[in-house]
Design an enzyme around this catalytic site. Structure first.
Site, short mmCIF file in Angstrom:
data_model
loop_
_atom_site.label_atom_id
_atom_site.label_comp_id
_atom_site.label_asym_id
_atom_site.label_seq_id
_atom_site.Cartn_x
_atom_site.Cartn_y
_atom_site.Cartn_z
N HIS A 157 -4.85 7.91 2.62
CA HIS A 157 -4.63 8.50 3.94
C HIS A 157 -4.85 10.00 3.83
O HIS A 157 -4.13 10.66 3.05
CB HIS A 157 -3.21 8.22 4.43
CG HIS A 157 -2.89 6.76 4.52
ND1 HIS A 157 -2.96 6.05 5.70
CD2 HIS A 157 -2.53 5.85 3.58
CE1 HIS A 157 -2.63 4.78 5.48
NE2 HIS A 157 -2.37 4.63 4.20
N HIS A 179 -3.31 -2.78 7.05
CA HIS A 179 -2.17 -2.80 6.12
C HIS A 179 -1.40 -4.09 6.45
O HIS A 179 -1.04 -4.31 7.61
CB HIS A 179 -1.24 -1.62 6.36
CG HIS A 179 -1.72 -0.32 5.78
ND1 HIS A 179 -2.93 0.23 6.07
CD2 HIS A 179 -1.10 0.55 4.93
CE1 HIS A 179 -3.05 1.39 5.42
NE2 HIS A 179 -1.94 1.60 4.72
N GLU A 211 2.81 -5.28 2.76
CA GLU A 211 3.35 -4.18 1.95
C GLU A 211 4.87 -4.35 1.96
O GLU A 211 5.48 -4.74 0.97
CB GLU A 211 2.94 -2.82 2.55
CG GLU A 211 3.54 -1.61 1.83
CD GLU A 211 3.27 -0.27 2.54
OE1 GLU A 211 2.86 -0.27 3.71
OE2 GLU A 211 3.50 0.78 1.90
N ASP A 267 -3.08 5.90 -2.02
CA ASP A 267 -2.32 5.89 -0.76
C ASP A 267 -2.05 7.31 -0.23
O ASP A 267 -2.79 7.79 0.63
CB ASP A 267 -1.01 5.09 -0.94
CG ASP A 267 -0.57 4.39 0.34
OD1 ASP A 267 -1.29 4.46 1.35
OD2 ASP A 267 0.52 3.76 0.32
N ASP A 268 -1.00 7.96 -0.72
CA ASP A 268 -0.62 9.31 -0.27
C ASP A 268 -0.21 10.08 -1.53
O ASP A 268 1.00 10.25 -1.80
CB ASP A 268 0.56 9.21 0.70
CG ASP A 268 0.24 8.27 1.87
OD1 ASP A 268 -0.45 8.70 2.80
OD2 ASP A 268 0.67 7.10 1.82
N1 HPA Z 1 1.88 2.13 4.78
C1 HPA Z 1 1.80 2.22 6.11
N2 HPA Z 1 1.40 3.31 6.72
C2 HPA Z 1 1.06 4.38 6.00
C3 HPA Z 1 1.14 4.35 4.63
C4 HPA Z 1 1.55 3.17 3.98
O1 HPA Z 1 1.65 3.04 2.74
N3 HPA Z 1 0.73 5.57 4.20
C5 HPA Z 1 0.44 6.30 5.29
N4 HPA Z 1 0.63 5.57 6.39
ZN ZN Z 2 -1.55 3.07 3.17
#
Ligand code: HPA
Ligand code: ZN
Length: 338
Positions: free
Chosen positions: A19, A197, A200, A278-279
């Site tokens: 992201h 997504h 998760e 991811d981040d």
């Molecule tokens: N999951 C859902 N939304 C998100 C994520 C994530 O890991 N990272 C940034 N937005």
């Molecule tokens: Zn993500």
């Protein structure tokens, strides 16, 4: 570096789950806040970084959306994207398919044009400078309603040429993919792929929902598929790529530690799984750090690393010919390093 770490570093890799707003390093947050005269509730970058301790996905998202508040003009989005590419090159990343969240910015009165042109300008520059190819993926925020996603999609259509797919992210529990069935039908009618997504924090049933109702061709995270052995078999048979993010899963409490992460198990079951960041600043590592942490904690072998590299390209939206070239290159690196 031991031989397996050398191999992980040398293999060409594609990043399929990243992201852009989640690449904001605290130092850049402070730099942009100063630029815009914005006040932050942390005294400095160190204090902000210390706040990166999360109980679950929502506690992370709260800070992630707050941080994104410093991104205000085209230059900010350009600088953010360029900094990520500079960092990714060091990890042996040659292709990226980043996400961004249009609604996070349009809700604050920022024009979507500023966001898209800032990001795309940096991606084009990165391609020239580093040879990194790219495909860009806007995501709908699933905690908002479908009407908001529909309005967002209308705003994105003038920039359609820059996008390959549309994704779905944000708070998963209670927001199943089926909530967005109609807007993703419009996404597909526009000739764009769907990714989502799913699985998760949400149940394995959300993965099925994403595949069947949204016609997603790739699942982001997807780790909870392991709770449904029939689904694991189906994902392997259909070679549906899963873009897992191991350090993210640990930091958000999906797993108590990396040793519990199903990455290796899924690779051994023949699922087209990839490892992504991811981040990165929020979760403590860019792409190669995700790979080497898995290498250590899951005792991956050379064959697993080579498969992860191949899956990252085969699961991408590159043309088949390009994928073939990268897979040949991975075979060459795989037999010469180690
Ligand atoms: N999951 C859902 N939304 C998100 C994520 C994530 O890991 N990272 C940034 N937005
Ligand atoms: Zn993500």
């Amino acid at each position: 570096m031991n031989p397996l770490e050398r191999l992980a570093s040398a293999l060409p890799k594609a990043e399929l789950h990243l992201h852009l707003e989640g690449t904001l390093e605290p130092e850049m947050t402070f730099h942009l806040a100063r630029k815009h005269g914005a006040k932050l509730r942390f005294p400095n970058a160190t204090a902000l970084r210390q706040a990166y301790q999360f109980k679950n996905l929502q506690s992370f998202l709260d800070l992630y959306y707050e941080g994104a508040g410093v991104l205000r003009d085209q230059e900010d989005f350009h600088v953010l994207t360029a900094a990520y590419l500079e960092r990714a090159v060091k990890d042996g990343v040659w292709h990226v398919e980043p996400f961004f969240d249009p609604q996070t910015h349009t809700a604050r009165g920022i024009q979507i044009k500023e966001v898209v042109e800032g990001i795309v300008g940096a991606l084009k520059e990165g391609e020239k400078k580093h040879g990194i190819t790219w495909r860009l993926i806007p995501c709908f925020l699933r905690h908002l309603d479908e009407a908001d996603a529909r309005k967002t999609f209308d705003g994105l259509l003038p920039f359609r040429e820059h996008f390959t797919a549309v994704g779905l992210d944000s708070s998963e529990q209670g927001n199943p993919p089926s909530k967005f069935e109609r807007v993703f039908a419009r996404v597909r009618e526009a000739g764009l792929h769907v990714v989502a997504h799913a699985g998760e924090e949400g149940p394995a049933a959300y993965i099925r929902d994403a595949l069947e109702k949204l016609k997603a061709v790739r699942i982001d995270h997807g780790v909870r598929c392991v709770e449904d052995p029939e689904m694991v078999k189906e994902l392997a048979r259909k070679q549906i790529p899963l873009t897992t993010c191991p350090l993210s899963n640990v930091r958000l409490g999906v797993y108590a530690g990396l040793k519990e992460h199903p990455l290796k198990k899924l690779l051994d079951a023949g699922v087209s799984v990839t490892a992504n960041s991811d981040d990165p600043p929020y979760f403590g590592g860019y792409l190669l750090e995700n790979w080497t942490a898995c290498l250590r904690e899951l005792n991956l072998e050379a064959k697993h690393l080579i498969q992860l590299a191949k899956n990252s390209f085969s699961g991408s939206f590159l043309p088949e010919k390009e994928k073939g070239k990268w897979i040949e290159k991975i075979n060459r690196v795989g037999s010469s390093v180690g």
